[in-house]
Motif scaffolding. Structure first.
Motif, PDB file in Angstrom:
ATOM      1  N   ARG A 135       0.826  -1.201   0.000  1.00 56.86           N
ATOM      2  CA  ARG A 135       0.000   0.000   0.000  1.00 56.86           C
ATOM      3  C   ARG A 135       0.868   1.262   0.000  1.00 56.86           C
ATOM      4  O   ARG A 135       0.617   2.211  -0.744  1.00 56.86           O
ATOM      5  N   GLY A 136       1.897   1.255   0.828  1.00 59.19           N
ATOM      6  CA  GLY A 136       2.813   2.390   0.842  1.00 59.19           C
ATOM      7  C   GLY A 136       3.555   2.540  -0.469  1.00 59.19           C
ATOM      8  O   GLY A 136       3.725   3.649  -0.983  1.00 59.19           O
ATOM      9  N   ASP A 137       3.989   1.409  -1.031  1.00 56.43           N
ATOM     10  CA  ASP A 137       4.723   1.442  -2.296  1.00 56.43           C
ATOM     11  C   ASP A 137       3.846   1.991  -3.408  1.00 56.43           C
ATOM     12  O   ASP A 137       4.302   2.789  -4.248  1.00 56.43           O
ATOM     13  N   ALA A 138       2.581   1.592  -3.424  1.00 57.08           N
ATOM     14  CA  ALA A 138       1.661   2.079  -4.456  1.00 57.08           C
ATOM     15  C   ALA A 138       1.470   3.589  -4.349  1.00 57.08           C
ATOM     16  O   ALA A 138       1.369   4.285  -5.372  1.00 57.08           O
ATOM     17  N   ALA A 139       1.438   4.105  -3.129  1.00 55.88           N
ATOM     18  CA  ALA A 139       1.273   5.551  -2.943  1.00 55.88           C
ATOM     19  C   ALA A 139       2.470   6.316  -3.497  1.00 55.88           C
ATOM     20  O   ALA A 139       2.312   7.345  -4.172  1.00 55.88           O
ATOM     21  N   VAL A 140       3.678   5.811  -3.229  1.00 51.36           N
ATOM     22  CA  VAL A 140       4.878   6.476  -3.745  1.00 51.36           C
ATOM     23  C   VAL A 140       4.898   6.424  -5.271  1.00 51.36           C
ATOM     24  O   VAL A 140       5.234   7.410  -5.937  1.00 51.36           O
ATOM     25  N   ARG A 141       4.536   5.280  -5.829  1.00 47.65           N
ATOM     26  CA  ARG A 141       4.497   5.140  -7.282  1.00 47.65           C
ATOM     27  C   ARG A 141       3.535   6.151  -7.918  1.00 47.65           C
ATOM     28  O   ARG A 141       3.834   6.731  -8.966  1.00 47.65           O
ATOM     29  N   ARG A 142       2.381   6.332  -7.284  1.00 49.04           N
ATOM     30  CA  ARG A 142       1.418   7.284  -7.829  1.00 49.04           C
ATOM     31  C   ARG A 142       1.988   8.687  -7.880  1.00 49.04           C
ATOM     32  O   ARG A 142       1.843   9.410  -8.866  1.00 49.04           O
ATOM     33  N   VAL A 143       2.638   9.084  -6.792  1.00 51.20           N
ATOM     34  CA  VAL A 143       3.231  10.417  -6.741  1.00 51.20           C
ATOM     35  C   VAL A 143       4.302  10.557  -7.821  1.00 51.20           C
ATOM     36  O   VAL A 143       4.353  11.560  -8.542  1.00 51.20           O
TER      37      VAL A 143
ATOM     38  N   VAL B 260       8.368  12.211 -11.535  1.00 45.35           N
ATOM     39  CA  VAL B 260       9.592  12.164 -10.734  1.00 45.35           C
ATOM     40  C   VAL B 260      10.318  10.852 -11.023  1.00 45.35           C
ATOM     41  O   VAL B 260       9.693   9.782 -11.006  1.00 45.35           O
ATOM     42  N   PRO B 261      11.626  10.877 -11.284  1.00 46.95           N
ATOM     43  CA  PRO B 261      12.367   9.626 -11.450  1.00 46.95           C
ATOM     44  C   PRO B 261      12.152   8.712 -10.238  1.00 46.95           C
ATOM     45  O   PRO B 261      12.183   9.167  -9.095  1.00 46.95           O
ATOM     46  N   PHE B 262      11.937   7.416 -10.526  1.00 42.26           N
ATOM     47  CA  PHE B 262      11.527   6.470  -9.489  1.00 42.26           C
ATOM     48  C   PHE B 262      12.498   5.303  -9.428  1.00 42.26           C
ATOM     49  O   PHE B 262      12.735   4.626 -10.436  1.00 42.26           O
ATOM     50  N   ALA B 263      13.073   5.078  -8.252  1.00 41.68           N
ATOM     51  CA  ALA B 263      13.931   3.913  -8.022  1.00 41.68           C
ATOM     52  C   ALA B 263      13.054   2.803  -7.462  1.00 41.68           C
ATOM     53  O   ALA B 263      12.631   2.859  -6.301  1.00 41.68           O
ATOM     54  N   ASP B 264      12.772   1.823  -8.274  1.00 35.96           N
ATOM     55  CA  ASP B 264      11.833   0.752  -7.901  1.00 35.96           C
ATOM     56  C   ASP B 264      12.531  -0.275  -7.012  1.00 35.96           C
ATOM     57  O   ASP B 264      12.971  -1.324  -7.473  1.00 35.96           O
ATOM     58  N   TRP B 265      12.592   0.011  -5.731  1.00 37.82           N
ATOM     59  CA  TRP B 265      13.264  -0.890  -4.804  1.00 37.82           C
ATOM     60  C   TRP B 265      12.522  -2.217  -4.648  1.00 37.82           C
ATOM     61  O   TRP B 265      13.117  -3.216  -4.279  1.00 37.82           O
ATOM     62  N   GLY B 266      11.228  -2.220  -4.930  1.00 43.76           N
ATOM     63  CA  GLY B 266      10.492  -3.478  -4.846  1.00 43.76           C
ATOM     64  C   GLY B 266      10.915  -4.488  -5.889  1.00 43.76           C
ATOM     65  O   GLY B 266      10.662  -5.683  -5.742  1.00 43.76           O
ATOM     66  N   SER B 267      11.570  -4.030  -6.946  1.00 42.62           N
ATOM     67  CA  SER B 267      12.017  -4.934  -8.012  1.00 42.62           C
ATOM     68  C   SER B 267      13.379  -5.551  -7.728  1.00 42.62           C
ATOM     69  O   SER B 267      13.824  -6.432  -8.463  1.00 42.62           O
ATOM     70  N   VAL B 268      14.045  -5.095  -6.667  1.00 43.25           N
ATOM     71  CA  VAL B 268      15.380  -5.604  -6.344  1.00 43.25           C
ATOM     72  C   VAL B 268      15.238  -6.966  -5.648  1.00 43.25           C
ATOM     73  O   VAL B 268      14.546  -7.058  -4.630  1.00 43.25           O
ATOM     74  N   PRO B 269      15.858  -8.007  -6.173  1.00 45.73           N
ATOM     75  CA  PRO B 269      15.682  -9.346  -5.588  1.00 45.73           C
ATOM     76  C   PRO B 269      16.275  -9.442  -4.183  1.00 45.73           C
ATOM     77  O   PRO B 269      17.270  -8.795  -3.864  1.00 45.73           O
TER      78      PRO B 269
END
Length: 206
Positions: free
Chosen positions: A147-155, A161-170
């Protein structure tokens, strides 16, 4: 007499605008390659309350990109809402501002998006670039984390804004220092991912 006074007060002709521009000092690598880090314990490298990784993210960034001047403003346990209250009055000098918040806000039901939007707007008004990071993985509370990750992605998407997708890091479960915080190896991979995004913002700093 008036002629003498006029002659005594005369100034040498001003240099043309083009000449003055050429005489202005060029930006130094330190000013061009500079980043300020805002975030919670993940960006601070904290775990188990008061412990900190041997190489916290700020130090890993300095190792990976030695040209950067790094100012670490991360704080264990901080929320975006808490930081927003002081963000507007803080003095910054970094070219890039990295903002990493979300899990603490989501766990406490705080208005994460409102806080992030305010910080992005303030940093941009100062003429700075902003990078947002997603949330790293946890061993518990995946629904809150998502839920928190989705909020940051929306912003990041809505404000471009350039986005570092930490959720994609294995990550493997054994690479967690505790149920919420990365150990050294996982933290290093998160920073490596962040660095790749920073490279797109300031390729001359690679």
């Amino acid at each position: 007499m008036l002629a003498v006074l006029a002659a005594g007060c005369s100034q040498p002709p001003a240099a043309p605008v083009e000449s003055r521009a050429r005489l202005a000092p060029a930006p130094t690598p330190q000013s061009v390659c500079s980043v300020e880090l805002y975030g919670d314990s993940i960006l601070h490298g904290g775990y188990l309350g008061d412990r900190r990784l041997k190489e916290p993210p700020a130090d890993a960034l300095r190792r990976l990109r030695p040209r950067y001047r790094v100012v670490d403003r991360s704080v264990n346990g901080e929320t975006a809402g808490t930081r927003m209250a002081s963000f507007a009055s803080e003095e910054r000098s970094g070219r890039i501002v990295v903002i990493q918040y979300g899990l603490n806000d989501a766990m406490q039901g705080l208005p994460l998006e409102t806080s992030l939007r305010a910080m992005v707007a303030k940093a941009r008004a100062e003429g700075r670039h902003v990078v947002l990071t997603g949330l790293s993985r946890t061993l518990v509370g995946a629904d809150v984390r998502d839920r928190g990750d989705a909020a940051v992605r929306r912003v990041a998407r809505e404000l471009a804004v350039p986005f570092a997708d930490w959720g994609s890091v294995p990550v493997r479960p054994a690479e967690m220092a505790d149920i919420l915080h990365p150990d050294q190896a996982y933290s290093a991979r998160l920073v490596e991912h962040l660095v790749r995004v920073l490279d797109t913002v300031a390729p001359e700093c690679v």
